[in-house]
Design an enzyme around this catalytic site. Sequence first.
Site, PDB file in Angstrom:
ATOM      1  N   GLU A  93      32.133  49.746 -24.413  1.00  7.66           N
ATOM      2  CA  GLU A  93      32.739  49.729 -25.866  1.00  7.66           C
ATOM      3  C   GLU A  93      32.938  48.030 -25.869  1.00  7.66           C
ATOM      4  O   GLU A  93      33.232  47.157 -24.707  1.00  7.66           O
ATOM      5  CB  GLU A  93      34.222  50.224 -25.892  1.00  7.66           C
ATOM      6  CG  GLU A  93      33.819  51.724 -26.114  1.00  7.66           C
ATOM      7  CD  GLU A  93      34.785  52.246 -27.091  1.00  7.66           C
ATOM      8  OE1 GLU A  93      34.962  53.507 -27.050  1.00  7.66           O
ATOM      9  OE2 GLU A  93      35.972  51.670 -27.597  1.00  7.66           O
ATOM     10  N   CYS A 106      35.880  41.258 -27.503  1.00 11.41           N
ATOM     11  CA  CYS A 106      36.297  41.649 -26.294  1.00 11.41           C
ATOM     12  C   CYS A 106      35.050  42.521 -25.690  1.00 11.41           C
ATOM     13  O   CYS A 106      34.466  43.483 -26.230  1.00 11.41           O
ATOM     14  CB  CYS A 106      37.447  42.480 -26.746  1.00 11.41           C
ATOM     15  SG  CYS A 106      38.196  43.487 -24.982  1.00 11.41           S
ATOM     16  N   CYS A 113      36.072  51.597 -13.911  1.00 12.77           N
ATOM     17  CA  CYS A 113      36.610  50.501 -12.975  1.00 12.77           C
ATOM     18  C   CYS A 113      37.480  51.117 -11.684  1.00 12.77           C
ATOM     19  O   CYS A 113      37.941  52.231 -11.976  1.00 12.77           O
ATOM     20  CB  CYS A 113      37.751  49.733 -13.729  1.00 12.77           C
ATOM     21  SG  CYS A 113      38.326  48.225 -12.811  1.00 12.77           S
ATOM     22  N   CYS A 117      44.123  50.982 -12.286  1.00 14.08           N
ATOM     23  CA  CYS A 117      45.818  50.608 -12.448  1.00 14.08           C
ATOM     24  C   CYS A 117      46.233  52.017 -12.914  1.00 14.08           C
ATOM     25  O   CYS A 117      45.766  52.726 -13.803  1.00 14.08           O
ATOM     26  CB  CYS A 117      45.742  49.461 -13.302  1.00 14.08           C
ATOM     27  SG  CYS A 117      44.909  47.798 -12.816  1.00 14.08           S
ATOM     28  N   CYS A 120      45.967  52.591 -17.226  1.00 16.37           N
ATOM     29  CA  CYS A 120      44.716  52.213 -17.851  1.00 16.37           C
ATOM     30  C   CYS A 120      43.722  53.173 -17.774  1.00 16.37           C
ATOM     31  O   CYS A 120      43.234  53.815 -16.718  1.00 16.37           O
ATOM     32  CB  CYS A 120      43.984  50.661 -17.024  1.00 16.37           C
ATOM     33  SG  CYS A 120      42.325  50.435 -17.715  1.00 16.37           S
ATOM     34  N   GLY A 170      36.383  47.591 -17.384  1.00 13.69           N
ATOM     35  CA  GLY A 170      36.026  46.700 -15.894  1.00 13.69           C
ATOM     36  C   GLY A 170      36.728  45.520 -15.281  1.00 13.69           C
ATOM     37  O   GLY A 170      37.411  44.983 -16.114  1.00 13.69           O
ATOM     38  N   GLU A 171      36.551  45.311 -14.217  1.00 13.33           N
ATOM     39  CA  GLU A 171      37.317  44.208 -13.587  1.00 13.33           C
ATOM     40  C   GLU A 171      36.179  43.246 -13.490  1.00 13.33           C
ATOM     41  O   GLU A 171      35.043  43.292 -12.462  1.00 13.33           O
ATOM     42  CB  GLU A 171      37.937  44.421 -12.091  1.00 13.33           C
ATOM     43  CG  GLU A 171      38.283  43.435 -11.374  1.00 13.33           C
ATOM     44  CD  GLU A 171      39.021  42.323 -12.035  1.00 13.33           C
ATOM     45  OE1 GLU A 171      40.172  42.726 -12.605  1.00 13.33           O
ATOM     46  OE2 GLU A 171      38.486  40.992 -12.154  1.00 13.33           O
ATOM     47  N   SER A 202      39.926  37.914 -17.993  1.00 14.04           N
ATOM     48  CA  SER A 202      41.045  38.519 -17.410  1.00 14.04           C
ATOM     49  C   SER A 202      40.686  39.440 -16.216  1.00 14.04           C
ATOM     50  O   SER A 202      39.994  39.984 -15.908  1.00 14.04           O
ATOM     51  CB  SER A 202      41.516  39.397 -18.648  1.00 14.04           C
ATOM     52  OG  SER A 202      42.473  40.170 -18.245  1.00 14.04           O
ATOM     53  N   SER A 224      46.491  39.705 -15.092  1.00 12.67           N
ATOM     54  CA  SER A 224      47.303  40.996 -15.369  1.00 12.67           C
ATOM     55  C   SER A 224      48.314  41.134 -14.327  1.00 12.67           C
ATOM     56  O   SER A 224      48.036  41.668 -13.233  1.00 12.67           O
ATOM     57  CB  SER A 224      46.199  41.842 -15.657  1.00 12.67           C
ATOM     58  OG  SER A 224      45.369  42.064 -16.655  1.00 12.67           O
ATOM     59  N   ASN A 301      49.315  51.206 -24.851  1.00  6.06           N
ATOM     60  CA  ASN A 301      48.619  52.118 -25.424  1.00  6.06           C
ATOM     61  C   ASN A 301      48.575  53.258 -24.836  1.00  6.06           C
ATOM     62  O   ASN A 301      47.651  53.478 -24.102  1.00  6.06           O
ATOM     63  CB  ASN A 301      47.177  51.417 -25.854  1.00  6.06           C
ATOM     64  CG  ASN A 301      47.320  50.385 -27.099  1.00  6.06           C
ATOM     65  OD1 ASN A 301      47.877  50.442 -27.926  1.00  6.06           O
ATOM     66  ND2 ASN A 301      46.944  49.266 -26.462  1.00  6.06           N
ATOM     67  N   CYS A 344      44.142  48.095 -26.335  1.00  3.87           N
ATOM     68  CA  CYS A 344      43.383  48.119 -25.101  1.00  3.87           C
ATOM     69  C   CYS A 344      43.653  49.451 -24.187  1.00  3.87           C
ATOM     70  O   CYS A 344      44.645  50.114 -24.617  1.00  3.87           O
ATOM     71  CB  CYS A 344      44.508  47.232 -24.543  1.00  3.87           C
ATOM     72  SG  CYS A 344      44.454  45.578 -24.865  1.00  3.87           S
TER      73      CYS A 344
HETATM   74  N1  SAH Z   1      40.259  44.281 -15.464  1.00  7.37           N
HETATM   75  C1  SAH Z   1      40.875  43.278 -16.242  1.00  7.37           C
HETATM   76  C2  SAH Z   1      40.313  43.226 -17.778  1.00  7.37           C
HETATM   77  C3  SAH Z   1      40.211  44.403 -18.687  1.00  7.37           C
HETATM   78  S1  SAH Z   1      41.733  45.270 -18.794  1.00  7.37           S
HETATM   79  C4  SAH Z   1      42.344  43.282 -16.025  1.00  7.37           C
HETATM   80  O1  SAH Z   1      42.848  44.131 -15.758  1.00  7.37           O
HETATM   81  O2  SAH Z   1      42.804  42.124 -16.380  1.00  7.37           O
HETATM   82  C5  SAH Z   1      42.427  43.972 -20.222  1.00  7.37           C
HETATM   83  C6  SAH Z   1      44.039  44.175 -20.311  1.00  7.37           C
HETATM   84  O3  SAH Z   1      44.407  45.235 -20.923  1.00  7.37           O
HETATM   85  C7  SAH Z   1      44.573  44.089 -18.867  1.00  7.37           C
HETATM   86  O4  SAH Z   1      45.911  43.321 -19.088  1.00  7.37           O
HETATM   87  C8  SAH Z   1      45.160  45.462 -18.766  1.00  7.37           C
HETATM   88  O5  SAH Z   1      46.140  45.379 -17.906  1.00  7.37           O
HETATM   89  C9  SAH Z   1      45.604  45.981 -20.167  1.00  7.37           C
HETATM   90  N2  SAH Z   1      45.613  47.395 -20.144  1.00  7.37           N
HETATM   91  C10 SAH Z   1      44.875  48.478 -19.761  1.00  7.37           C
HETATM   92  N3  SAH Z   1      45.435  49.552 -19.891  1.00  7.37           N
HETATM   93  C11 SAH Z   1      46.121  49.327 -21.051  1.00  7.37           C
HETATM   94  C12 SAH Z   1      46.793  50.194 -21.774  1.00  7.37           C
HETATM   95  N4  SAH Z   1      46.786  51.641 -21.787  1.00  7.37           N
HETATM   96  N5  SAH Z   1      47.802  49.667 -22.706  1.00  7.37           N
HETATM   97  C13 SAH Z   1      47.854  48.429 -22.751  1.00  7.37           C
HETATM   98  N6  SAH Z   1      47.374  47.453 -22.201  1.00  7.37           N
HETATM   99  C14 SAH Z   1      46.329  47.930 -21.117  1.00  7.37           C
HETATM  100 FE1  SF4 Z   2      40.289  47.981 -14.169  1.00 10.20          FE
HETATM  101 FE2  SF4 Z   2      41.554  46.298 -15.611  1.00 10.20          FE
HETATM  102 FE3  SF4 Z   2      41.988  48.994 -16.221  1.00 10.20          FE
HETATM  103 FE4  SF4 Z   2      43.176  47.837 -13.769  1.00 10.20          FE
HETATM  104  S1  SF4 Z   2      43.663  47.270 -16.150  1.00 10.20           S
HETATM  105  S2  SF4 Z   2      41.904  49.769 -14.006  1.00 10.20           S
HETATM  106  S3  SF4 Z   2      41.511  46.227 -13.359  1.00 10.20           S
HETATM  107  S4  SF4 Z   2      40.170  47.499 -16.254  1.00 10.20           S
END
Ligand code: SAH
Ligand code: SF4
Length: 370
Positions: A93, A106, A113, A117, A120, A170-171, A202, A224, A301, A344
């Site tokens: 996306e 974005c 990924c 996390c 996520c 993705g990372e 990020s 993050s 979210n 997000c």
């Molecule tokens: N992988 C990278 C970039 C993509 S995620 C990273 O983790 O930084 C972008 C941001 O969205 C990160 O800070 C991540 O922790 C946050 N994020 C992921 N899932 C989320 C959710 N369900 N609610 C709010 N933020 C979230």
């Molecule tokens: Fe991957 Fe970023 Fe999601 Fe963590 S928050 S699982 S690093 S996309």
Amino acid sequence: MTEAQNLLDLDPLGFVAYCASFGEKPFRARQLQRCIHLNGISDFDAMTVLSKSLRDKLKTCSSIRHPPVLKDCTSEDGTRKWLLDIGSGNAIETVYIPEQERGTLCISSQAGCAVNCFFCSTGKQGFSRNLVIGEIIGQLWMAEFALRASRSRVPSSERVITNVVMMGMGEPLLNFDAVVSSMRLMIDDHSYGLSRRRVTLSTSGLVPMIDRLADELPVALAVSLHAPNDTLRDKLVPLNKKYSLKELMMACRRYLCVAPRNFITFEYCMLDSINDSDKCAQQLLALTRDMSCKFNLIPFNPFPESRLLCSRPERIKRFAQILIDGGVVVTVRKTRGADIDAACGQLAGKVYDRTHLSKRNLQNASASFM
Ligand code: SAH
Ligand code: SF4
């Protein structure tokens, strides 16, 4: 027959090498790059700045292809989201967020990924594959020129996207080469000409890759964080078990020596009763003492089966106030595009969870917090 070269897969040096293979000089490469990335031309016949013979060669050997659009929706608040098909049942996306003074795109860097996390939805899908340059820069190319076309009837040269954040699926630091090549195109004056301050990467905290980014292409950095101590961060961001907070903070300090902005942004996802106590805020202040940084608090979210709750608004307010009182600049991210699942962590997961990882992971993860 060899497959046509997708010109979106070329970074600035790639354009030069590709044109050299036809015996063309570097200035021709720049003209070609400008046709594609500055003017959004995809029809070789329309690249009249190039010689007819070069156009003919390009027509037979190359193409300009971004991933096909599966879905294109616009939210009530103007946020626009594209779902793109990258083959083998995978989708990524791209989200455009319009604001008064800027337009932010974005961008995704991987399908799924591997970091996984706790909160996520992308992580819950598991890792499918790295995106190639054409699939990364193709998101910007597709979005910029689609947005320009939808704004005016006459072809416009006015830029719509002013900022890019590598915060989609993705990372990005786990797909370093393709991401850096794509960012080179973003900042190049012969394509999008964005300043390094307006391109933000990020990361969940890959320490050695943060150092490599500092060496090769220091753009604005967002980290993050999500937890103020290793015990909690080990659970929320499993990568922390490999690179502890102490190592991560040292990498951030090193990055600040070359960063285009004089601060690091720390992202912090607000999870009810998990990481939102007064004590957590105080620990964050201690962790980042003397470091030039800003905090971006992201209300969690929810997504199907996440079983987690976002912190209550009063809690987020109080948490932010403790940080502000400690002398830190804090922003609370507005949830945008919620009606089209563009917020997000909601990316593509709804459509593709082929492995049903979400169910399994969440069962394991919730158990560890009980
Ligand atoms: N992988 C990278 C970039 C993509 S995620 C990273 O983790 O930084 C972008 C941001 O969205 C990160 O800070 C991540 O922790 C946050 N994020 C992921 N899932 C989320 C959710 N369900 N609610 C709010 N933020 C979230
Ligand atoms: Fe991957 Fe970023 Fe999601 Fe963590 S928050 S699982 S690093 S996309």
